[in-house]
Scaffold this motif. Structure first.
Motif, PDB file in Angstrom:
ATOM      1  N   PRO A 143       5.533 -44.927 -25.100  1.00 32.28           N
ATOM      2  CA  PRO A 143       4.129 -44.961 -24.682  1.00 32.28           C
ATOM      3  C   PRO A 143       3.274 -43.956 -25.438  1.00 32.28           C
ATOM      4  CG  PRO A 143       5.423 -43.727 -23.098  1.00 32.28           C
ATOM      5  CD  PRO A 143       6.401 -44.307 -24.085  1.00 32.28           C
ATOM      6  N   ALA A 144       2.012 -44.325 -25.652  1.00 32.67           N
ATOM      7  CA  ALA A 144       1.059 -43.349 -26.188  1.00 32.67           C
ATOM      8  C   ALA A 144       0.726 -42.353 -25.079  1.00 32.67           C
ATOM      9  CB  ALA A 144      -0.200 -44.064 -26.655  1.00 32.67           C
ATOM     10  N   HIS A 145       0.500 -41.098 -25.454  1.00 36.19           N
ATOM     11  CA  HIS A 145       0.226 -40.090 -24.425  1.00 36.19           C
ATOM     12  C   HIS A 145      -0.508 -38.906 -25.025  1.00 36.19           C
ATOM     13  CE1 HIS A 145       3.233 -37.127 -25.802  1.00 36.19           C
ATOM     14  NE2 HIS A 145       3.965 -38.179 -26.153  1.00 36.19           N
ATOM     15  N   ARG A 146      -1.081 -38.087 -24.130  1.00 35.67           N
ATOM     16  CA  ARG A 146      -1.737 -36.844 -24.521  1.00 35.67           C
ATOM     17  C   ARG A 146      -0.968 -35.627 -24.019  1.00 35.67           C
ATOM     18  NH1 ARG A 146      -6.714 -36.139 -21.953  1.00 35.67           N
ATOM     19  NH2 ARG A 146      -7.019 -34.393 -23.389  1.00 35.67           N
ATOM     20  N   LEU A 147       0.249 -35.834 -23.547  1.00 39.96           N
ATOM     21  CA  LEU A 147       1.026 -34.720 -23.009  1.00 39.96           C
ATOM     22  C   LEU A 147       1.225 -33.645 -24.075  1.00 39.96           C
ATOM     23  CD1 LEU A 147       3.818 -36.617 -21.032  1.00 39.96           C
ATOM     24  CD2 LEU A 147       1.947 -35.290 -20.043  1.00 39.96           C
ATOM     25  N   ARG A 148       1.095 -32.388 -23.640  1.00 37.49           N
ATOM     26  CA  ARG A 148       1.399 -31.258 -24.514  1.00 37.49           C
ATOM     27  C   ARG A 148       2.574 -30.448 -23.999  1.00 37.49           C
ATOM     28  NH1 ARG A 148       0.095 -26.328 -22.661  1.00 37.49           N
ATOM     29  NH2 ARG A 148      -1.328 -26.127 -20.887  1.00 37.49           N
ATOM     30  N   LEU A 149       2.976 -30.717 -22.738  1.00 39.48           N
ATOM     31  CA  LEU A 149       3.973 -29.869 -22.086  1.00 39.48           C
ATOM     32  C   LEU A 149       4.551 -30.583 -20.881  1.00 39.48           C
ATOM     33  CD1 LEU A 149       5.206 -26.944 -21.585  1.00 39.48           C
ATOM     34  CD2 LEU A 149       3.180 -26.511 -20.184  1.00 39.48           C
TER      35      LEU A 149
END
Length: 483
Positions: free
Chosen positions: A254-260
């Motif tokens: 999946p595309a995501h913006r997670l950084r942590l």
């Protein structure tokens, strides 16, 4: 420093930004600032006053958190009754809490009435915004903040009344260590009644003006929907959920913006950390604490490449935690001993003074965990103190076997326990049914651990048993063999 002051500042500074979301409902910081005094006024009309204990029984919801904030404002103590608590344990928790008022969602109100004879106020009426009176802020640093319970693995769970000052400071340290900011969206998969949710999500978010998405009880695919719909930047979960979520990502990309991602509740297998790095491109920070501490003793930092594999982070600045010998003296790096906390721990167990005296013998908090520290100060939890003698005889702790089991590519979850006959048993759940058999996993373990640690049996389970809080149910697993 107290949490209501932090909340009020956040509502002023971040008024137009989202504060809380759950399943299509989002409230801004401005709405939180407007509604909390009204909810507090409604609770005051029900008889809640400074020093009262208020039972709150509800799954995760925006209304549940508004009620918690309002109880804080009144200088009262929210006692969170986990909505998934089994019927046969409900009486123990509520009896120990002894609340003056109970507020519940509609699903649990009949259960509280039937089992305990409690006529709970409707959460929808209390927190739904229908009141008109407001209540002043009677909260300060010494006010009760949270009634947190131990897991109960060594007897009845022990409750601790955490106070606002030290926990608010601890939450600030956590927010700083993890770099939380106002653009962060924390997807919190642990339940509202969990102290991990409090100190990893809700309270640090107030310091930063971050947005908390309440995702407890959601399936891995639903968690990914939460991440996508809200632009999640931080995933907060227990190890089993973390393994489920990244396992799904391996297949779907999946595309995501997670950084942590952030783990807590139990030690984390190194393989899961590697999966987050390799498949999602983000660090997985490991926390180590105890429910009754109201914070973490140890926390990894994003980008810290100095921690040896299997180690969590360094102690936080509000806690003096270290690995100690039998005389409570700090051991040098590499020494194996009990993890203790010399500063920054709670003042009593509720209704259990003898247990508190035992836990704090010698002026330190004895965690009951055996650990080792790295040269840089990172701490690794090996097991429980009561396991130490057997570990010396076996030449190692059960965690070592568990970490090896997790390294098999077909394994999604692993847990290594002693059965009723004190034999080592390894239980696994596979990522794909039939991807490996018990003999293959047993051979994988046999070639990687000392002979004295080889399990008496490896057992593949269709579904891993979990406690109602979402952790591996080790007591259940221990009871399956050896009787």
């Amino acid at each position: 420093m107290d949490i209501v002051t932090v909340l009020e500042r956040a509502c002023e500074r971040h008024a137009d930004r989202p504060a809380l979301s759950r399943e299509g409902t989002t409230v801004s910081y401005a709405e939180v600032g407007e509604r909390v005094p009204v909810v507090a006024g409604t609770l005051a009309e029900l008889g809640v006053e400074q020093g009262s204990t208020v039972g709150i029984c509800s799954p995760d919801s925006v209304e549940a958190w508004l009620a918690i904030f309002a109880v804080w404002r009144l200088g009262a103590l929210p006692a969170l009754i986990d909505a998934r608590t089994p019927d046969d344990r409900l009486g123990y928790f509520v009896g120990d809490m002894d609340p003056a008022v109970v507020v519940s969602d509609d699903e649990n109100r009949p259960r509280l009435a039937e089992i305990l004879g409690i006529e709970a106020a409707r959460l929808a009426d209390v927190a739904g915004g229908g009141g008109t009176a407001t209540a002043p802020n009677d909260h300060d640093e010494s006010s009760p903040l949270f009634l947190s319970y131990t897991s109960g693995t060594t007897g009845d769970p022990k409750g601790v009344v955490l106070t606002s000052g030290p926990v608010t400071l601890g939450a600030a340290c956590i927010a700083e260590r993890l770099g939380y900011g106002m653009d962060d969206v924390l997807v919190a998969t642990t339940p509202v009644a969990s102290s991990f949710q409090l100190v990893a999500g809700a309270m640090p978010a107030l310091h930063a003006g971050a947005h908390v998405v309440l995702a407890a009880g959601h399936t891995p695919s639903e968690v990914w929907e939460d991440i996508g719909a809200h632009g999640g930047t931080v995933l907060i979960a227990y190890p089993l959920t973390l393994a489920d979520v990244v396992g799904l990502a391996k297949d779907t990309r999946p595309a995501h913006r997670l950084r942590l991602a952030l783990s807590g509740g139990s030690p984390l297998a190194p393989r899961i950390k590697r999966d987050y790095r390799d498949h999602l491109g983000i660090p997985l920070a490991e926390s180590y604490g105890q429910s009754e501490l109201g914070g973490f003793m140890v926390l990894g930092a994003p980008g810290d490449e100095t921690a040896p594999e299997g180690f969590a982070g360094r102690p936080l600045p509000d806690r003096l935690a270290f690995v100690a010998d039998a005389d409570n003296r700090e051991l040098p790096a590499g020494g194996v001993g009990e993890v203790v906390v010399a500063e920054g721990f709670f003042g009593e167990y509720r209704n259990k003074p003898e247990a508190y005296a035992k836990t704090t013998a010698g002026g330190v908090l004895h965690t009951g965990d055996v650990g080792v520290a790295s040269a840089q100060g990172h701490i690794k939890v090996m097991g429980r103190v009561q396991e130490a003698a057997a570990a010396r005889r076996r030449g190692g702790f059960l965690r070592e076997v568990e970490d090896v089991a997790y390294d098999h590519p077909a394994v999604r979850h692993a847990s290594v326990v002693l059965d009723a006959a004190e034999q080592v048993r390894c239980f696994v759940e596979l990522s794909v049914a039939g991807a490996a058999d018990e003999d293959e996993i047993a051979e994988h373990i046999r070639t990687r651990v000392p002979e004295s640690l080889i399990p008496a049996g490896v057992h593949v389970l269709g579904t891993f048993p979990r406690t109602f809080s979402g952790k591996a149910d080790r007591l259940r697993l221990s009871s399956l063999y050896g009787t």
